[in-house]
Design a protein around this motif. Structure first.
Motif, short mmCIF file in Angstrom:
data_model
loop_
_atom_site.label_atom_id
_atom_site.label_comp_id
_atom_site.label_asym_id
_atom_site.label_seq_id
_atom_site.Cartn_x
_atom_site.Cartn_y
_atom_site.Cartn_z
N TYR A 514 0.83 -1.21 0.00
CA TYR A 514 0.00 0.00 0.00
C TYR A 514 0.86 1.25 0.00
O TYR A 514 2.10 1.19 0.17
CB TYR A 514 -0.95 -0.01 1.19
N LEU A 516 1.35 4.98 1.91
CA LEU A 516 0.99 5.77 3.07
C LEU A 516 0.34 7.06 2.58
O LEU A 516 0.98 7.86 1.89
CB LEU A 516 2.22 6.06 3.92
N SER A 521 1.82 12.00 5.59
CA SER A 521 2.61 11.03 4.84
C SER A 521 2.91 11.52 3.44
O SER A 521 2.23 12.41 2.92
CB SER A 521 1.87 9.68 4.76
N ARG A 525 5.71 3.39 -0.27
CA ARG A 525 5.05 2.10 -0.40
C ARG A 525 5.48 1.18 0.74
O ARG A 525 6.67 1.09 1.06
CB ARG A 525 5.39 1.46 -1.75
N LEU A 539 -4.15 4.22 4.39
CA LEU A 539 -3.42 3.40 3.43
C LEU A 539 -4.23 3.27 2.15
O LEU A 539 -5.41 2.94 2.19
CB LEU A 539 -3.19 2.00 4.02
#
Length: 571
Positions: A514, A516, A521, A525, A539
Protein backbone atom coordinates in the motif's frame (compact mmCIF):
# COMPACT_ATOMS: atom_id res chain seq x y z
CA UNK A 1 23.60 -21.23 7.63
CA UNK A 2 25.58 -18.03 7.52
CA UNK A 3 29.21 -18.05 8.53
CA UNK A 4 30.19 -15.99 11.56
CA UNK A 5 32.85 -13.81 9.95
CA UNK A 6 32.88 -12.42 6.44
CA UNK A 7 35.69 -10.97 4.35
CA UNK A 8 35.41 -8.78 1.30
CA UNK A 9 36.01 -10.93 -1.79
CA UNK A 10 38.96 -10.24 -4.04
CA UNK A 11 36.71 -10.57 -7.07
CA UNK A 12 36.33 -7.25 -8.94
CA UNK A 13 32.56 -7.71 -9.21
CA UNK A 14 30.61 -4.61 -8.21
CA UNK A 15 28.23 -6.48 -5.93
CA UNK A 16 29.64 -8.99 -3.49
CA UNK A 17 26.66 -10.73 -1.97
CA UNK A 18 27.72 -11.49 1.57
CA UNK A 19 24.98 -12.79 3.84
CA UNK A 20 25.58 -11.54 7.39
CA UNK A 21 27.22 -14.09 9.66
CA UNK A 22 25.86 -16.26 12.34
CA UNK A 23 27.51 -19.20 14.01
CA UNK A 24 24.34 -20.91 15.13
CA UNK A 25 24.82 -24.54 14.15
CA UNK A 26 22.13 -27.17 14.64
CA UNK A 27 24.09 -29.52 16.89
CA UNK A 28 21.39 -32.14 17.41
CA UNK A 29 18.03 -33.00 15.93
CA UNK A 30 15.32 -33.61 18.47
CA UNK A 31 12.03 -35.38 18.02
CA UNK A 32 10.24 -32.13 18.88
CA UNK A 33 11.30 -28.54 19.40
CA UNK A 34 11.80 -29.06 23.11
CA UNK A 35 10.71 -32.61 23.72
CA UNK A 36 8.01 -35.08 22.70
CA UNK A 37 7.59 -37.45 19.78
CA UNK A 38 6.86 -36.36 16.25
CA UNK A 39 3.66 -37.58 14.69
CA UNK A 40 4.60 -39.17 11.38
CA UNK A 41 1.10 -40.19 10.33
CA UNK A 42 0.38 -37.14 8.19
CA UNK A 43 0.23 -37.70 4.45
CA UNK A 44 2.35 -35.90 1.91
CA UNK A 45 0.75 -32.61 0.96
CA UNK A 46 0.29 -31.51 -2.62
CA UNK A 47 0.35 -28.07 -4.11
CA UNK A 48 -2.98 -26.47 -3.25
CA UNK A 49 -5.21 -25.32 -6.06
CA UNK A 50 -8.40 -23.41 -5.32
CA UNK A 51 -7.75 -23.82 -1.60
CA UNK A 52 -9.49 -21.39 0.70
CA UNK A 53 -13.03 -20.27 1.39
CA UNK A 54 -15.08 -19.96 -1.75
CA UNK A 55 -12.14 -20.83 -3.99
CA UNK A 56 -8.99 -18.81 -4.71
CA UNK A 57 -7.27 -17.18 -7.60
CA UNK A 58 -5.82 -19.40 -10.29
CA UNK A 59 -2.13 -19.53 -11.09
CA UNK A 60 -2.40 -16.97 -13.87
CA UNK A 61 -5.11 -14.86 -12.25
CA UNK A 62 -2.92 -12.10 -10.83
CA UNK A 63 -1.64 -9.07 -12.65
CA UNK A 64 0.67 -6.53 -11.06
CA UNK A 65 2.54 -3.56 -12.45
CA UNK A 66 6.22 -4.57 -12.43
CA UNK A 67 8.80 -2.18 -11.05
CA UNK A 68 11.46 -3.70 -13.29
CA UNK A 69 11.83 -4.53 -16.95
CA UNK A 70 10.09 -7.91 -17.39
CA UNK A 71 12.02 -10.76 -18.94
CA UNK A 72 10.17 -13.30 -21.07
CA UNK A 73 12.47 -16.00 -19.70
CA UNK A 74 11.86 -16.02 -15.94
CA UNK A 75 13.58 -19.05 -14.45
CA UNK A 76 12.19 -21.62 -12.04
CA UNK A 77 14.23 -21.70 -8.84
CA UNK A 78 13.87 -24.94 -6.89
CA UNK A 79 14.52 -25.08 -3.16
CA UNK A 80 13.84 -27.59 -0.40
CA UNK A 81 13.50 -26.64 3.25
CA UNK A 82 12.77 -28.82 6.26
CA UNK A 83 10.96 -27.60 9.36
CA UNK A 84 12.85 -29.51 11.99
CA UNK A 85 13.74 -29.44 15.69
CA UNK A 86 17.37 -28.66 16.48
CA UNK A 87 19.77 -27.48 19.15
CA UNK A 88 21.41 -24.22 18.11
CA UNK A 89 24.09 -22.02 19.65
CA UNK A 90 23.17 -18.33 19.93
CA UNK A 91 26.49 -16.97 21.23
CA UNK A 92 28.87 -17.31 24.15
CA UNK A 93 28.39 -21.07 24.21
CA UNK A 94 24.66 -20.75 24.99
CA UNK A 95 22.55 -23.44 23.36
CA UNK A 96 18.79 -23.66 23.06
CA UNK A 97 16.41 -26.27 21.73
CA UNK A 98 14.02 -24.86 19.19
CA UNK A 99 12.36 -25.36 15.80
CA UNK A 100 14.29 -24.27 12.72
CA UNK A 101 14.51 -24.41 8.98
CA UNK A 102 17.14 -27.00 8.08
CA UNK A 103 18.65 -26.89 11.58
CA UNK A 104 19.92 -23.32 11.14
CA UNK A 105 19.20 -20.02 12.89
CA UNK A 106 18.18 -17.97 11.01
CA UNK A 107 17.33 -20.06 8.00
CA UNK A 108 19.53 -19.74 4.94
CA UNK A 109 18.54 -16.82 2.67
CA UNK A 110 16.56 -17.68 -0.45
CA UNK A 111 17.67 -15.55 -3.38
CA UNK A 112 15.92 -15.22 -6.72
CA UNK A 113 15.46 -12.56 -9.43
CA UNK A 114 12.27 -10.59 -10.00
CA UNK A 115 10.22 -12.44 -12.60
CA UNK A 116 11.55 -15.82 -11.52
CA UNK A 117 9.25 -18.52 -10.21
CA UNK A 118 10.16 -19.88 -6.79
CA UNK A 119 9.28 -23.53 -6.27
CA UNK A 120 10.02 -24.44 -2.66
CA UNK A 121 9.04 -27.69 -1.02
CA UNK A 122 8.70 -27.60 2.76
CA UNK A 123 8.96 -30.95 4.55
CA UNK A 124 7.39 -30.88 8.01
CA UNK A 125 9.46 -32.85 10.54
CA UNK A 126 7.76 -31.17 13.48
CA UNK A 127 5.18 -32.76 15.78
CA UNK A 128 2.51 -30.22 14.79
CA UNK A 129 1.19 -28.65 11.58
CA UNK A 130 2.95 -25.71 9.96
CA UNK A 131 2.88 -23.44 6.89
CA UNK A 132 5.09 -20.79 5.26
CA UNK A 133 3.99 -17.17 4.79
CA UNK A 134 5.99 -15.07 2.31
CA UNK A 135 5.96 -11.69 4.04
CA UNK A 136 5.55 -8.75 1.63
CA UNK A 137 5.30 -10.72 -1.61
CA UNK A 138 2.34 -9.97 -3.91
CA UNK A 139 1.93 -13.63 -4.75
CA UNK A 140 -1.03 -15.77 -5.81
CA UNK A 141 -3.41 -16.20 -2.92
CA UNK A 142 -3.28 -20.00 -2.59
CA UNK A 143 0.47 -19.77 -1.87
CA UNK A 144 0.16 -17.22 0.97
CA UNK A 145 0.52 -19.80 3.74
CA UNK A 146 -2.41 -18.96 6.02
CA UNK A 147 -3.79 -22.22 7.48
CA UNK A 148 -7.45 -22.96 6.74
CA UNK A 149 -7.75 -19.70 4.80
CA UNK A 150 -5.46 -20.12 1.79
CA UNK A 151 -4.28 -23.71 2.33
CA UNK A 152 -4.69 -26.69 4.62
CA UNK A 153 -1.90 -26.77 7.21
CA UNK A 154 0.99 -29.11 6.44
CA UNK A 155 0.59 -32.13 8.70
CA UNK A 156 3.48 -33.66 10.66
CA UNK A 157 5.39 -35.92 8.30
CA UNK A 158 3.87 -34.21 5.27
CA UNK A 159 5.18 -31.74 2.73
CA UNK A 160 3.88 -28.95 0.54
CA UNK A 161 5.27 -27.26 -2.55
CA UNK A 162 4.91 -23.50 -2.79
CA UNK A 163 5.13 -22.20 -6.34
CA UNK A 164 4.74 -18.54 -7.29
CA UNK A 165 6.31 -15.76 -9.32
CA UNK A 166 8.02 -12.94 -7.44
CA UNK A 167 6.82 -9.80 -9.25
CA UNK A 168 8.77 -7.12 -7.37
CA UNK A 169 12.43 -6.91 -6.38
CA UNK A 170 13.25 -6.14 -2.78
CA UNK A 171 13.99 -7.37 0.74
CA UNK A 172 11.42 -9.82 2.06
CA UNK A 173 11.34 -12.76 4.47
CA UNK A 174 9.36 -15.89 5.24
CA UNK A 175 8.08 -17.52 8.39
CA UNK A 176 5.31 -19.85 9.63
CA UNK A 177 1.77 -18.61 10.05
CA UNK A 178 0.75 -21.19 12.65
CA UNK A 179 0.69 -20.38 16.35
CA UNK A 180 3.93 -19.04 17.80
CA UNK A 181 6.28 -21.20 15.71
CA UNK A 182 8.35 -18.28 14.49
CA UNK A 183 9.18 -17.64 18.12
CA UNK A 184 11.07 -20.91 17.88
CA UNK A 185 13.50 -19.83 15.19
CA UNK A 186 11.63 -20.56 11.97
CA UNK A 187 12.37 -17.54 9.78
CA UNK A 188 14.69 -16.64 6.90
CA UNK A 189 15.36 -13.81 4.41
CA UNK A 190 13.90 -13.85 0.91
CA UNK A 191 15.89 -11.56 -1.38
CA UNK A 192 14.44 -10.74 -4.80
CA UNK A 193 17.11 -9.15 -6.96
CA UNK A 194 16.39 -6.50 -9.56
CA UNK A 195 17.64 -7.73 -12.97
CA UNK A 196 18.44 -4.08 -13.75
CA UNK A 197 19.74 -3.06 -10.33
CA UNK A 198 20.15 0.75 -10.31
CA UNK A 199 22.24 0.94 -7.12
CA UNK A 200 26.01 0.67 -7.20
CA UNK A 201 27.67 -0.94 -4.19
CA UNK A 202 30.57 -3.24 -3.32
CA UNK A 203 29.06 -5.61 -0.77
CA UNK A 204 25.78 -6.58 0.82
CA UNK A 205 24.97 -7.36 4.45
CA UNK A 206 21.70 -9.04 5.44
CA UNK A 207 20.82 -8.04 9.01
CA UNK A 208 18.04 -10.06 10.65
CA UNK A 209 16.87 -8.79 14.07
CA UNK A 210 15.10 -10.95 16.63
CA UNK A 211 13.98 -11.12 20.24
CA UNK A 212 14.62 -14.52 21.79
CA UNK A 213 13.04 -16.56 24.58
CA UNK A 214 12.59 -20.16 23.45
CA UNK A 215 14.41 -22.67 25.65
CA UNK A 216 15.91 -20.03 27.98
CA UNK A 217 15.48 -20.90 31.65
CA UNK A 218 12.49 -23.12 30.95
CA UNK A 219 10.64 -20.44 28.98
CA UNK A 220 8.47 -20.99 25.93
CA UNK A 221 6.36 -18.64 23.81
CA UNK A 222 3.26 -20.53 24.91
CA UNK A 223 4.01 -19.86 28.56
CA UNK A 224 4.53 -16.17 27.80
CA UNK A 225 1.20 -16.13 25.99
CA UNK A 226 -0.46 -17.74 29.01
CA UNK A 227 1.03 -15.04 31.25
CA UNK A 228 -0.21 -12.28 28.97
CA UNK A 229 -3.68 -13.76 28.55
CA UNK A 230 -3.97 -15.06 32.13
CA UNK A 231 -4.89 -18.46 30.75
CA UNK A 232 -7.52 -17.29 28.25
CA UNK A 233 -7.43 -19.20 24.92
CA UNK A 234 -6.13 -17.80 21.66
CA UNK A 235 -8.56 -16.24 19.18
CA UNK A 236 -6.47 -16.50 16.03
CA UNK A 237 -7.45 -18.39 12.89
CA UNK A 238 -7.85 -22.11 13.44
CA UNK A 239 -7.81 -21.92 17.23
CA UNK A 240 -11.55 -22.45 17.51
CA UNK A 241 -11.33 -25.74 15.64
CA UNK A 242 -8.21 -27.45 16.91
CA UNK A 243 -5.40 -27.29 19.44
CA UNK A 244 -1.84 -28.09 18.43
CA UNK A 245 0.49 -30.19 20.53
CA UNK A 246 2.75 -28.46 23.00
CA UNK A 247 6.46 -28.56 22.26
CA UNK A 248 7.27 -29.83 25.74
CA UNK A 249 5.94 -32.50 28.06
CA UNK A 250 3.43 -30.29 29.86
CA UNK A 251 -0.08 -29.62 28.48
CA UNK A 252 -0.80 -26.26 26.87
CA UNK A 253 -4.51 -25.55 27.29
CA UNK A 254 -4.26 -22.08 25.78
CA UNK A 255 -1.62 -22.68 23.15
CA UNK A 256 -2.58 -20.82 19.97
CA UNK A 257 -2.86 -23.00 16.90
CA UNK A 258 -3.44 -20.46 14.18
CA UNK A 259 -2.52 -16.88 13.61
CA UNK A 260 0.60 -15.07 12.69
CA UNK A 261 3.92 -16.08 14.03
CA UNK A 262 6.30 -13.35 13.42
CA UNK A 263 8.79 -13.68 16.23
CA UNK A 264 8.59 -13.51 20.00
CA UNK A 265 10.23 -13.89 23.35
CA UNK A 266 11.25 -12.04 26.61
CA UNK A 267 14.68 -10.12 27.87
CA UNK A 268 14.85 -9.23 31.34
CA UNK A 269 12.52 -11.04 33.68
CA UNK A 270 14.46 -13.83 35.40
CA UNK A 271 17.15 -13.55 32.76
CA UNK A 272 19.86 -16.23 32.75
CA UNK A 273 22.84 -15.57 34.99
CA UNK A 274 25.25 -15.27 32.09
CA UNK A 275 23.21 -12.53 30.42
CA UNK A 276 25.42 -9.48 30.64
CA UNK A 277 23.13 -6.84 29.13
CA UNK A 278 22.02 -4.35 31.80
CA UNK A 279 18.34 -3.80 32.51
CA UNK A 280 16.71 -0.40 32.51
CA UNK A 281 15.77 0.85 35.96
CA UNK A 282 12.33 1.95 34.76
CA UNK A 283 11.49 -1.14 32.70
CA UNK A 284 11.17 -3.99 35.17
CA UNK A 285 9.77 -7.53 35.20
CA UNK A 286 6.40 -8.00 36.85
CA UNK A 287 5.44 -10.63 39.42
CA UNK A 288 4.63 -14.11 38.11
CA UNK A 289 3.78 -17.37 39.83
CA UNK A 290 3.07 -19.56 36.81
CA UNK A 291 4.72 -22.55 35.16
CA UNK A 292 7.81 -20.91 33.69
CA UNK A 293 9.84 -17.82 34.62
CA UNK A 294 7.95 -14.55 34.70
CA UNK A 295 8.54 -12.83 31.37
CA UNK A 296 6.28 -9.80 31.57
CA UNK A 297 7.66 -6.30 32.06
CA UNK A 298 6.43 -2.93 33.25
CA UNK A 299 7.67 0.56 32.46
CA UNK A 300 8.75 -0.07 28.87
CA UNK A 301 8.04 3.31 27.30
CA UNK A 302 9.05 5.18 24.15
CA UNK A 303 8.24 8.71 23.09
CA UNK A 304 8.69 7.64 19.46
CA UNK A 305 5.96 5.04 19.91
CA UNK A 306 3.59 7.26 21.85
CA UNK A 307 4.12 5.67 25.26
CA UNK A 308 3.85 1.98 26.06
CA UNK A 309 6.46 0.07 24.02
CA UNK A 310 5.89 -3.57 24.94
CA UNK A 311 4.90 -6.15 27.53
CA UNK A 312 7.41 -8.98 27.19
CA UNK A 313 10.81 -9.05 28.91
CA UNK A 314 13.27 -10.84 26.65
CA UNK A 315 16.40 -12.62 27.89
CA UNK A 316 18.21 -12.10 24.57
CA UNK A 317 18.18 -9.91 21.47
CA UNK A 318 19.88 -11.32 18.38
CA UNK A 319 21.34 -10.17 15.08
CA UNK A 320 21.58 -13.09 12.71
CA UNK A 321 21.14 -15.51 15.57
CA UNK A 322 23.95 -14.11 17.78
CA UNK A 323 23.94 -12.38 21.15
CA UNK A 324 25.83 -9.05 21.54
CA UNK A 325 28.59 -10.54 23.69
CA UNK A 326 29.54 -12.91 20.84
CA UNK A 327 28.46 -10.98 17.76
CA UNK A 328 28.56 -11.73 14.09
CA UNK A 329 31.23 -9.69 12.26
CA UNK A 330 31.03 -8.32 8.74
CA UNK A 331 34.44 -7.69 7.15
CA UNK A 332 34.97 -5.09 4.46
CA UNK A 333 37.57 -2.52 3.33
CA UNK A 334 37.63 1.17 4.17
CA UNK A 335 35.75 3.04 1.46
CA UNK A 336 33.54 0.09 0.52
CA UNK A 337 29.96 1.03 -0.27
CA UNK A 338 27.78 -1.51 1.55
CA UNK A 339 24.09 -2.23 1.17
CA UNK A 340 22.43 -3.33 4.42
CA UNK A 341 19.13 -5.19 4.17
CA UNK A 342 17.64 -4.83 7.67
CA UNK A 343 14.71 -7.06 8.68
CA UNK A 344 12.87 -6.97 12.02
CA UNK A 345 11.90 -10.60 12.54
CA UNK A 346 10.97 -10.12 16.20
CA UNK A 347 7.56 -10.80 17.69
CA UNK A 348 7.07 -8.05 20.23
CA UNK A 349 10.09 -5.74 20.02
CA UNK A 350 10.64 -2.62 17.91
CA UNK A 351 14.31 -1.91 17.22
CA UNK A 352 16.13 1.40 16.80
CA UNK A 353 19.16 0.71 14.58
CA UNK A 354 22.38 2.70 14.14
CA UNK A 355 25.92 2.02 12.92
CA UNK A 356 28.55 3.69 15.08
CA UNK A 357 30.48 6.44 13.26
CA UNK A 358 28.33 6.30 10.13
CA UNK A 359 25.29 7.88 8.58
CA UNK A 360 22.88 5.75 6.59
CA UNK A 361 21.17 6.53 3.30
CA UNK A 362 17.77 4.86 3.11
CA UNK A 363 17.06 3.48 -0.37
CA UNK A 364 14.13 1.10 0.16
CA UNK A 365 11.31 0.51 2.61
CA UNK A 366 9.60 -2.91 2.69
CA UNK A 367 11.29 -3.79 -0.57
CA UNK A 368 10.13 -0.76 -2.59
CA UNK A 369 12.50 2.07 -3.56
CA UNK A 370 12.26 5.52 -2.00
CA UNK A 371 13.93 8.81 -2.78
CA UNK A 372 17.20 8.63 -0.92
CA UNK A 373 17.00 9.91 2.65
CA UNK A 374 19.93 10.34 5.05
CA UNK A 375 19.59 9.53 8.73
CA UNK A 376 21.68 8.52 11.74
CA UNK A 377 19.27 5.83 12.95
CA UNK A 378 15.89 4.33 12.11
CA UNK A 379 13.08 2.58 13.96
CA UNK A 380 11.65 -0.70 12.70
CA UNK A 381 8.42 -2.27 13.92
CA UNK A 382 7.98 -6.02 13.75
CA UNK A 383 7.87 -7.19 10.12
CA UNK A 384 9.31 -3.97 8.65
CA UNK A 385 12.40 -3.84 6.42
CA UNK A 386 14.73 -1.05 5.33
CA UNK A 387 17.59 -1.10 2.84
CA UNK A 388 20.35 1.43 3.51
CA UNK A 389 23.71 2.33 1.99
CA UNK A 390 26.80 3.22 4.01
CA UNK A 391 30.38 4.01 3.08
CA UNK A 392 32.63 2.04 5.41
CA UNK A 393 35.16 3.94 7.48
CA UNK A 394 38.45 2.60 8.83
CA UNK A 395 38.05 0.73 12.12
CA UNK A 396 35.72 -1.52 14.11
CA UNK A 397 32.14 -0.30 14.52
CA UNK A 398 29.07 -1.57 16.41
CA UNK A 399 25.83 -2.04 14.53
CA UNK A 400 23.44 -1.71 17.46
CA UNK A 401 19.73 -2.55 17.44
CA UNK A 402 18.29 -1.00 20.58
CA UNK A 403 15.13 -2.68 21.90
CA UNK A 404 13.03 0.48 21.84
CA UNK A 405 11.71 1.31 25.29
CA UNK A 406 13.10 -1.87 26.83
CA UNK A 407 16.77 -0.95 27.25
CA UNK A 408 18.45 -4.11 25.97
CA UNK A 409 20.02 -4.40 22.54
CA UNK A 410 21.31 -6.68 19.83
CA UNK A 411 24.67 -5.98 18.23
CA UNK A 412 26.77 -6.96 15.23
CA UNK A 413 30.13 -5.56 14.14
CA UNK A 414 31.43 -3.94 10.96
CA UNK A 415 35.20 -4.53 10.75
CA UNK A 416 37.48 -2.83 8.24
CA UNK A 417 40.65 -2.94 10.39
CA UNK A 418 42.19 -4.80 13.30
CA UNK A 419 41.15 -3.86 16.80
CA UNK A 420 39.13 -4.98 19.80
CA UNK A 421 35.43 -5.71 19.54
CA UNK A 422 33.03 -3.18 21.00
CA UNK A 423 31.50 -4.32 24.26
CA UNK A 424 27.96 -5.73 24.31
CA UNK A 425 26.66 -2.55 25.97
CA UNK A 426 27.97 -0.28 23.19
CA UNK A 427 25.45 2.45 22.37
CA UNK A 428 26.54 4.56 19.37
CA UNK A 429 25.82 8.28 19.63
CA UNK A 430 23.92 7.96 16.35
CA UNK A 431 21.08 6.26 18.24
CA UNK A 432 20.24 9.62 19.83
CA UNK A 433 20.77 11.85 16.80
CA UNK A 434 18.56 12.05 13.72
CA UNK A 435 16.06 9.18 14.03
CA UNK A 436 13.62 8.14 11.31
CA UNK A 437 10.62 7.03 13.42
CA UNK A 438 8.52 5.81 10.48
CA UNK A 439 8.32 5.81 6.68
CA UNK A 440 5.85 8.71 6.66
CA UNK A 441 8.72 11.11 5.97
CA UNK A 442 9.89 9.09 2.97
CA UNK A 443 8.85 9.74 -0.62
CA UNK A 444 8.44 6.87 -3.05
CA UNK A 445 10.71 6.57 -6.06
CA UNK A 446 8.79 7.65 -9.17
CA UNK A 447 8.93 4.10 -10.56
CA UNK A 448 6.69 2.80 -7.75
CA UNK A 449 4.65 5.87 -6.85
CA UNK A 450 0.94 5.07 -6.72
CA UNK A 451 -0.87 7.19 -9.30
CA UNK A 452 -3.17 9.86 -7.90
CA UNK A 453 -6.77 8.70 -7.99
CA UNK A 454 -9.87 9.11 -5.88
CA UNK A 455 -10.59 6.01 -3.81
CA UNK A 456 -13.50 3.90 -5.02
CA UNK A 457 -14.05 2.55 -1.55
CA UNK A 458 -13.15 3.70 1.97
CA UNK A 459 -12.83 0.86 4.43
CA UNK A 460 -12.48 1.68 8.13
CA UNK A 461 -11.36 -0.73 10.83
CA UNK A 462 -10.68 0.05 14.48
CA UNK A 463 -7.99 -1.65 16.57
CA UNK A 464 -9.37 -2.20 20.05
CA UNK A 465 -8.46 -3.84 23.36
CA UNK A 466 -5.90 -3.24 26.05
CA UNK A 467 -2.88 -4.49 27.96
CA UNK A 468 -4.68 -5.26 31.23
CA UNK A 469 -7.19 -7.79 29.87
CA UNK A 470 -5.10 -8.57 26.78
CA UNK A 471 -8.30 -8.58 24.74
CA UNK A 472 -6.89 -7.26 21.46
CA UNK A 473 -9.31 -7.28 18.55
CA UNK A 474 -10.70 -5.35 15.60
CA UNK A 475 -13.93 -3.39 15.97
CA UNK A 476 -14.27 -4.65 19.56
CA UNK A 477 -14.30 -8.29 18.51
CA UNK A 478 -11.60 -10.94 18.26
CA UNK A 479 -10.89 -12.66 14.98
CA UNK A 480 -13.40 -15.11 13.59
CA UNK A 481 -13.12 -16.60 10.09
CA UNK A 482 -16.69 -15.69 9.15
CA UNK A 483 -16.15 -11.93 9.54
CA UNK A 484 -14.65 -10.54 6.32
CA UNK A 485 -14.36 -7.13 4.66
CA UNK A 486 -15.32 -7.28 1.00
CA UNK A 487 -13.93 -5.11 -1.79
CA UNK A 488 -14.15 -5.41 -5.60
CA UNK A 489 -11.39 -6.16 -8.03
CA UNK A 490 -10.06 -3.06 -9.77
CA UNK A 491 -11.01 -0.68 -6.98
CA UNK A 492 -8.69 1.85 -5.43
CA UNK A 493 -9.27 1.10 -1.76
CA UNK A 494 -8.54 3.55 1.04
CA UNK A 495 -8.01 1.61 4.25
CA UNK A 496 -8.29 3.70 7.42
CA UNK A 497 -6.93 1.94 10.51
CA UNK A 498 -8.04 3.71 13.68
CA UNK A 499 -6.06 2.86 16.80
CA UNK A 500 -8.41 3.20 19.78
CA UNK A 501 -5.90 1.57 22.15
CA UNK A 502 -3.14 2.86 24.43
CA UNK A 503 -0.42 1.00 22.50
CA UNK A 504 1.21 1.18 19.08
CA UNK A 505 0.64 -1.55 16.46
CA UNK A 506 2.50 -2.59 13.28
CA UNK A 507 -0.21 -3.03 10.61
CA UNK A 508 0.47 -5.73 8.00
CA UNK A 509 -1.60 -6.48 4.90
CA UNK A 510 -0.94 -9.69 3.00
CA UNK A 511 -0.61 -9.83 -0.77
CA UNK A 512 -0.37 -6.07 -1.41
CA UNK A 513 1.94 -3.10 -1.00
CA UNK A 514 0.00 0.00 0.00
CA UNK A 515 0.90 3.69 -0.11
CA UNK A 516 0.99 5.77 3.07
CA UNK A 517 -1.72 8.31 2.30
CA UNK A 518 -2.44 10.38 5.40
CA UNK A 519 -1.90 14.15 5.56
CA UNK A 520 1.31 13.44 7.50
CA UNK A 521 2.61 11.03 4.84
CA UNK A 522 4.38 11.32 1.50
CA UNK A 523 3.21 8.17 -0.25
CA UNK A 524 6.00 5.67 0.52
CA UNK A 525 5.05 2.10 -0.40
CA UNK A 526 4.78 -0.34 2.51
CA UNK A 527 3.25 -3.65 3.55
CA UNK A 528 3.83 -3.10 7.29
CA UNK A 529 3.51 0.30 8.98
CA UNK A 530 3.07 1.63 12.50
CA UNK A 531 -0.05 3.25 13.92
CA UNK A 532 0.49 5.12 17.19
CA UNK A 533 -1.93 5.11 20.15
CA UNK A 534 -5.15 7.06 19.54
CA UNK A 535 -4.07 7.89 15.99
CA UNK A 536 -5.02 6.61 12.57
CA UNK A 537 -3.15 5.17 9.63
CA UNK A 538 -4.43 5.90 6.11
CA UNK A 539 -3.42 3.40 3.43
CA UNK A 540 -4.23 3.31 -0.29
CA UNK A 541 -3.92 0.17 -2.39
CA UNK A 542 -5.22 -1.20 -5.67
CA UNK A 543 -7.36 -4.34 -5.49
CA UNK A 544 -5.39 -6.10 -8.22
CA UNK A 545 -4.63 -9.44 -6.54
CA UNK A 546 -7.84 -11.37 -5.82
CA UNK A 547 -8.12 -13.68 -2.87
CA UNK A 548 -8.57 -13.85 0.88
CA UNK A 549 -5.95 -11.64 2.52
CA UNK A 550 -5.17 -11.22 6.20
CA UNK A 551 -4.94 -7.77 7.79
CA UNK A 552 -3.46 -7.89 11.28
CA UNK A 553 -1.20 -6.47 13.92
CA UNK A 554 2.29 -7.92 13.53
CA UNK A 555 2.84 -8.09 17.26
CA UNK A 556 2.55 -11.87 17.45
CA UNK A 557 0.88 -11.89 20.84
CA UNK A 558 -1.69 -9.28 19.76
CA UNK A 559 -2.60 -11.20 16.62
CA UNK A 560 -2.84 -14.47 18.55
CA UNK A 561 -5.25 -12.71 20.91
CA UNK A 562 -7.49 -11.82 17.97
CA UNK A 563 -6.24 -8.57 16.38
CA UNK A 564 -6.72 -9.70 12.80
CA UNK A 565 -9.35 -9.79 10.08
CA UNK A 566 -9.75 -10.77 6.41
CA UNK A 567 -10.09 -8.69 3.23
CA UNK A 568 -11.56 -10.62 0.34
CA UNK A 569 -12.42 -10.18 -3.34
CA UNK A 570 -12.77 -12.44 -6.37
CA UNK A 571 -11.14 -12.44 -9.77
Amino acid sequence: MYRQDHTRPSSPTRRAVLGAGIAAAGSALLTACSGGDADRTGGVGKEAVNAGPGGSVSADGKKVRPTWTPSPEGKVRNRTFTATPATVEIGGGRTVRTCTYNGELPGKPVRITAGDTLEMTLANHLSEPTTVHWHGIALRNDMDGVPDVTQPPIKPGGSFTYRFQAPHPGTYWFHPHVGLQIDRGMYAPLIVDDPNEPLAYDAEWIVLLDDWIDGVGGSSPEDVFDQLRKGKPAMSHGSAHRRGKDHGARPAPSKPSGGIAAGYGPPRAHAPEDDRTPQRDDASPSQHHGKGPGRLMKGARSALLGGHAGDVAYPHYLINGRTPDDPTQFRARPGDRIRLRIINGGAETPFRVALGGHQMTITHSDGFPVRHHRTDSLLLGMGERYDVLITAKDGVFPLTALAEGKGGAAMAVLRTASGALPGPTARPAELQRAVLPSARRLRPHESVELDRRRPDRILKVTFTGGMEDYDWGIDHRPYTPDRVHRVERGERVRLVVINATDMWHPVHLHGHTYALAGIDSNGARKDTATVLPHNKLVLDFDADNPGHWMLHCHNTYHSESGMMTTLTYRA
